[in-house]
Design an enzyme around this catalytic site. Structure first.
Site, PDB file in Angstrom:
ATOM      1  N   ASN A 112       0.804  -1.231   0.000  1.00 31.50           N
ATOM      2  CA  ASN A 112       0.000   0.000   0.000  1.00 31.50           C
ATOM      3  C   ASN A 112       0.836   1.280   0.000  1.00 31.50           C
ATOM      4  OD1 ASN A 112       0.817  -0.565   2.609  1.00 31.50           O
ATOM      5  ND2 ASN A 112      -0.963   0.431   3.532  1.00 31.50           N
ATOM      6  N   CYS A 115      -3.384   0.767   6.707  1.00 34.49           N
ATOM      7  CA  CYS A 115      -3.520  -0.171   7.828  1.00 34.49           C
ATOM      8  C   CYS A 115      -4.193   0.454   9.039  1.00 34.49           C
ATOM      9  CB  CYS A 115      -2.146  -0.677   8.223  1.00 34.49           C
ATOM     10  SG  CYS A 115      -0.990   0.681   8.493  1.00 34.49           S
ATOM     11  N   GLU A 146       7.900   1.592  14.633  1.00 34.01           N
ATOM     12  CA  GLU A 146       8.695   2.267  13.609  1.00 34.01           C
ATOM     13  C   GLU A 146       8.666   3.758  13.932  1.00 34.01           C
ATOM     14  OE1 GLU A 146       7.091   0.703   9.769  1.00 34.01           O
ATOM     15  OE2 GLU A 146       8.973  -0.427   9.855  1.00 34.01           O
ATOM     16  N   GLU A 194       4.502  -4.786  11.788  1.00 33.29           N
ATOM     17  CA  GLU A 194       3.477  -3.756  11.583  1.00 33.29           C
ATOM     18  C   GLU A 194       2.346  -4.428  10.836  1.00 33.29           C
ATOM     19  OE1 GLU A 194       3.480  -0.896  12.809  1.00 33.29           O
ATOM     20  OE2 GLU A 194       5.568  -0.533  13.348  1.00 33.29           O
TER      21      GLU A 194
HETATM   22  P1  NDP Z   1       0.935  -9.562   3.184  1.00 31.24           P
HETATM   23  O1  NDP Z   1       1.014  -9.988   4.597  1.00 31.24           O
HETATM   24  O2  NDP Z   1       0.228 -10.403   2.237  1.00 31.24           O
HETATM   25  O3  NDP Z   1       2.402  -9.327   2.601  1.00 31.24           O
HETATM   26  C1  NDP Z   1       3.325  -8.494   3.254  1.00 31.24           C
HETATM   27  C2  NDP Z   1       4.725  -8.859   2.777  1.00 31.24           C
HETATM   28  O4  NDP Z   1       5.130 -10.105   3.328  1.00 31.24           O
HETATM   29  C3  NDP Z   1       4.807  -9.036   1.272  1.00 31.24           C
HETATM   30  O5  NDP Z   1       6.052  -8.556   0.836  1.00 31.24           O
HETATM   31  C4  NDP Z   1       4.695 -10.527   1.131  1.00 31.24           C
HETATM   32  O6  NDP Z   1       5.214 -10.994  -0.072  1.00 31.24           O
HETATM   33  C5  NDP Z   1       5.504 -10.998   2.295  1.00 31.24           C
HETATM   34  N1  NDP Z   1       5.194 -12.342   2.755  1.00 31.24           N
HETATM   35  C6  NDP Z   1       4.045 -13.035   2.634  1.00 31.24           C
HETATM   36  N2  NDP Z   1       4.141 -14.234   3.264  1.00 31.24           N
HETATM   37  C7  NDP Z   1       5.399 -14.295   3.785  1.00 31.24           C
HETATM   38  C8  NDP Z   1       6.116 -15.261   4.554  1.00 31.24           C
HETATM   39  N3  NDP Z   1       5.562 -16.410   4.934  1.00 31.24           N
HETATM   40  N4  NDP Z   1       7.379 -15.000   4.926  1.00 31.24           N
HETATM   41  C9  NDP Z   1       7.960 -13.819   4.592  1.00 31.24           C
HETATM   42  N5  NDP Z   1       7.332 -12.875   3.861  1.00 31.24           N
HETATM   43  C10 NDP Z   1       6.058 -13.097   3.468  1.00 31.24           C
HETATM   44  O7  NDP Z   1       0.331  -8.081   3.233  1.00 31.24           O
HETATM   45  P2  NDP Z   1      -0.114  -7.179   2.011  1.00 31.24           P
HETATM   46  O8  NDP Z   1       1.047  -6.885   1.146  1.00 31.24           O
HETATM   47  O9  NDP Z   1      -1.344  -7.814   1.440  1.00 31.24           O
HETATM   48  O10 NDP Z   1      -0.487  -5.835   2.759  1.00 31.24           O
HETATM   49  C11 NDP Z   1      -1.703  -5.627   3.355  1.00 31.24           C
HETATM   50  C12 NDP Z   1      -1.609  -5.878   4.842  1.00 31.24           C
HETATM   51  O11 NDP Z   1      -0.559  -5.115   5.402  1.00 31.24           O
HETATM   52  C13 NDP Z   1      -2.859  -5.456   5.552  1.00 31.24           C
HETATM   53  O12 NDP Z   1      -3.226  -6.409   6.505  1.00 31.24           O
HETATM   54  C14 NDP Z   1      -2.458  -4.188   6.245  1.00 31.24           C
HETATM   55  O13 NDP Z   1      -3.214  -3.905   7.388  1.00 31.24           O
HETATM   56  C15 NDP Z   1      -1.027  -4.439   6.560  1.00 31.24           C
HETATM   57  N6  NDP Z   1      -0.326  -3.190   6.736  1.00 31.24           N
HETATM   58  C16 NDP Z   1       0.103  -2.842   7.988  1.00 31.24           C
HETATM   59  C17 NDP Z   1       0.704  -1.619   8.203  1.00 31.24           C
HETATM   60  C18 NDP Z   1       1.203  -1.242   9.555  1.00 31.24           C
HETATM   61  O14 NDP Z   1       2.081  -0.397   9.614  1.00 31.24           O
HETATM   62  N7  NDP Z   1       0.722  -1.806  10.616  1.00 31.24           N
HETATM   63  C19 NDP Z   1       0.888  -0.666   7.112  1.00 31.24           C
HETATM   64  C20 NDP Z   1       0.451  -1.153   5.828  1.00 31.24           C
HETATM   65  C21 NDP Z   1      -0.146  -2.383   5.667  1.00 31.24           C
HETATM   66  P3  NDP Z   1       4.331 -10.913  -1.427  1.00 31.24           P
HETATM   67  O15 NDP Z   1       3.240  -9.941  -1.230  1.00 31.24           O
HETATM   68  O16 NDP Z   1       5.294 -10.449  -2.383  1.00 31.24           O
HETATM   69  O17 NDP Z   1       3.836 -12.283  -1.629  1.00 31.24           O
END
Ligand code: NDP
Length: 697
Positions: free
Chosen positions: A362, A493, A671, A459
């Site tokens: 995002n 998020c 962070e 996060e």
């Molecule tokens: P995901 O959890 O699907 O992915 C986050 C990252 O982790 C991606 O780079 C993903 O790779 C990677 N990933 C996925 N599975 C694994 C694993 N088993 N081991 C290591 N890395 C992994 O989140 P989204 O990208 O869909 O983002 C949306 C989510 O992020 C929402 O739940 C949102 O609330 C949260 N978010 C939280 C924030 C915060 O600061 N608290 C800020 C912004 C978002 P890939 O996608 O390339 O498969």
């Protein structure tokens, strides 16, 4: 302005050994006469005798100054070239960005003074002779070199060196070409203004294409030892479904090689003083600011969010983060502890070593900055994996860090999906993972990190409450709810998606909320007027639409939106109208699940105790907002809310100085702010004896 006196001024101030004033004035006069002569009677007609006649001096005097015709013409050509160079230098000093400096070169070379018949014809006469007269050739070569090197050095700050070299050459060739055509047509084919407009459009177009094409290239393939492992990520523009790029996936061999490079680089990086590291981060921040528009557009193409947001927030908040930690880097320190006369102790804050950042889709660039800036300031090296859907701006960040002087290997982007992420979380030589992602991903990362006892910062997601009390400033509360739900099409998020509104103001609140929601502009994200862009992918849009359908089915009252937008060109993209549901209940799916899209649920409440309990009745604990004018109530309620990041009478502002993060299932660690330093360093305690050891043995 008198052109001749300008020329004289410029030449006078252009350096070189001091000459006698009278002699200098005479030389300038003869040069001016020579240019007039060239413009009027051409190369052949311009002789020493002709110049003497025009200047009303003897031919011997002209020969005294310039020896022969070649010397005279060389001096005249040198004057023209130097005048131009001085003008360029003056304009370069006034330009504050690399793009502005490139424009300065174009503007001065194609300025009205250069397009005037006299100067233009003289240039043309010289150009015809350059290949035959060695002195002229020397002048021309020096002038061309200077122009190319000015262009190259500024372009290199925007695009990779290789592209900068080519584009500088193309700009120089176009300046010459446009100018030559105009001169040969006796200034009928193009005037100064249209020539500059043509060049400007050309440069803009090339920079845009290059930014896209470069970002689309595989970082892996570009680096030694990191040939693509076979797979590729297809990067889609969510606003129209077109393919933006194919990015090679990094497999185990590439990740191992990157970690090895990072380990070697980290030792040298950590050995620098904090101030030296800070200077490099500061330069990188400056480059981010200079490239704001280019990066913002790239981010918009990749994420679908409006360019009015990415230009104002995404890149700049990354730059602010780098600036903040650049300032902090020199002050990262342990403490001194007095242990009485016989000893003292101190602690050292040391880097962890090689750390990894894993980003969500995002805020791709902002997340990469929020993770890398504190990590690097503390002396770590970082491997960063962006989300597979949004891998582009991280590539540019790596390039800008390098351009700012960050040693090779200290910040490296690895590309791929969850499998590549796992290679990082399980790698024995990586000491920490900072993840932004979903709760389920956070759990998986933590479990994988356990095997090598890595530290983790998580996060994660949220389902945050905004509470609007009866005494709140209602327009501010509505503005906060809109910002906290529809910015970035709701893909934030910390969004306050459960909006609890006191019964006494419920009717007025939803009336204003509905009117302002319906007035929002949905459209092409690259249009600066667009306020709501596309969702990240078709699959995500389907998930959001599915939850909207469940909201309707479970009895929520739809006040606005509720459907995909398919008007005109938007049909090819993944647009969902900002959606407001009223009459929501705590057990509805839209109220319980994180939607991560433009869906706001309004819930009514009657008293404070009730609303605090309902606000806390969730597994999440990322953020919360309270709107009230009652000072004591504001703090009392905030103290009871189970959330890591809270706002009073505002929502979703995240200044870099304030730590950001969640509690409960929304995450671990923080962070931003000074807090992040603790998460990217480890303490070493040192006991220093100041007396002999009393030993019983
Ligand atoms: P995901 O959890 O699907 O992915 C986050 C990252 O982790 C991606 O780079 C993903 O790779 C990677 N990933 C996925 N599975 C694994 C694993 N088993 N081991 C290591 N890395 C992994 O989140 P989204 O990208 O869909 O983002 C949306 C989510 O992020 C929402 O739940 C949102 O609330 C949260 N978010 C939280 C924030 C915060 O600061 N608290 C800020 C912004 C978002 P890939 O996608 O390339 O498969």
């Amino acid at each position: 302005m008198n052109r001749r006196s300008t020329l004289k001024d410029l030449v006078h101030h252009s350096g070189g050994p001091p000459r006698d004033e009278g002699e200098e004035a005479r030389r300038v006069q003869l040069v001016e006469v020579t240019i007039d002569s060239l413009a009027e009677v051409g190369w052949v007609g311009t002789t020493l005798a002709e110049i003497a006649r025009r200047a009303n001096v003897s031919a011997g005097l002209v020969a005294h100054y310039f020896e022969d015709k070649d010397g005279l013409l060389e001096a005249a050509f040198r004057t023209l070239a130097r005048t131009l160079a001085v003008r360029v230098r003056q304009r370069l000093e006034q330009a504050h960005t690399p793009r502005g400096r490139v424009q300065a070169v174009i503007d001065v070379n194609l300025a009205p003074e250069e397009f005037d018949k006299r100067t233009g014809t003289a240039w043309l006469a010289f150009w015809g002779q350059v290949l035959h007269v060695r002195g002229l050739k020397r002048v021309q070569t020096a002038y061309q070199r200077r122009m190319l090197s000015n262009l190259r050095s500024d372009l290199r700050r925007m695009i990779p060196a290789e592209d900068a070299r080519t584009l500088a050459f193309m700009i120089a060739a176009m300046i010459d070409g446009v100018w030559l055509r105009a001169a040969l047509s006796e200034w009928r084919e193009a005037d100064s203004e249209s020539a500059r407009a043509l060049l400007t459009a050309f440069v803009e177009g090339r920079l845009k294409d290059l930014a896209q094409a470069r970002a689309a290239e595989t970082v892996g393939a570009a680096r030694p030892g990191r040939a693509p492992s076979g797979g590729a990520l297809r990067v889609i523009n969510p606003a129209n479904g077109t393919l933006l790029a194919e990015i090679a996936v990094d497999g185990a061999a590439q990740v191992d090689a990157a970690v090895a490079r990072a380990r070697a680089a980290q030792r040298r990086w950590a050995a620098l003083s904090g101030a030296a590291r800070g200077r490099i981060l500061q330069r990188a921040a400056q480059l981010l600011r200079e490239c704001n528009d280019e990066l913002a557009e790239l981010e918009t193409r990749n994420t679908g969010k409006p360019v009015q947001e990415t230009r104002a927030v995404d890149v700049l908040s990354g730059a602010e983060c780098l600036e903040y930690y650049a300032g902090l880097a020199a002050g990262i320190a342990g403490e001194h502890l007095d242990l009485g006369p016989a000893a003292f102790g101190y602690t050292r804050r040391e880097p962890l070593g090689v750390v990894a950042g894993i980003g969500a889709w995002n805020y791709p660039l902002q997340i990469a900055c929020w993770k890398s800036a504190p990590a690097l300031a503390c002396g770590n090296a970082m491997l960063f994996k962006p989300a597979e859907l949004t891998p582009l701006t991280a590539i540019r960040l790596e390039q800008l860090y390098r351009a700012a002087g960050l040693p090779e290997g200290v910040f490296q982007v690895v590309q791929g999906a969850a499998e590549t992420g796992r290679l990082l979380t399980r790698h024995p030589d990586i000491r920490k993972i900072s993840l932004t992602g979903e709760v389920s991903t956070g759990k998986a990362v933590m479990a994988d990190a356990a095997a090598s006892l890595k530290q983790v910062t998580l996060e994660l997601g949220g389902k945050s409450p905004i509470i609007v009390f009866g005494d709140a400033h209602l327009d501010n509360a509505v503005a906060g709810a809109l910002l906290g739900n529809f910015y970035s099409a709701g893909e934030v998020c910390s969004n306050g998606t459960r909006v609890f509104v006191h019964k006494s103001v419920h009717a007025a609140f939803i009336e204003r909320l509905r009117a302002r929601t319906l007035a929002m502009r949905i459209g092409d994200p690259l249009d600066p007027a667009t306020q709501v862009g596309a969702l990240i992918s078709e699959a995500h849009m389907d998930k959001v639409l599915g939850l909207i359908a469940r909201g309707r089915a479970q009895g929520a009252r739809l006040l606005a939106g509720g459907a995909r937008v398919t008007t005109g060109d938007l049909a090819a993209g993944f647009f969902v109208a900002p959606t407001v549901f009223d009459d929501c209940h705590d057990d509805m799916d839209i109220v319980r699940h994180e939607i991560f899209g433009p869906v706001l649920s309004v819930l009514e409440f009657e008293d404070e105790e009730e609303v605090v309990a309902r606000a806390n009745a969730t597994e999440f604990g990322l953020a919360a907002g309270v709107f009230t004018n009652d000072l004591t109530r504001a703090h009392r309620v905030i103290a009871q809310l189970q959330a890591g990041t809270c706002w009073i009478n505002h929502y979703n502002v995240t200044p870099i100085e304030l730590p950001f993060g969640g509690v409960k299932m929304s995450g671990l660690g923080r962070e931003n702010g000074r807090a992040a330093v603790e998460h990217y360093t480890q303490l070493k305690s040192v006991y220093v004896a100041m007396s002999d050891i009393e030993s019983p043995y």
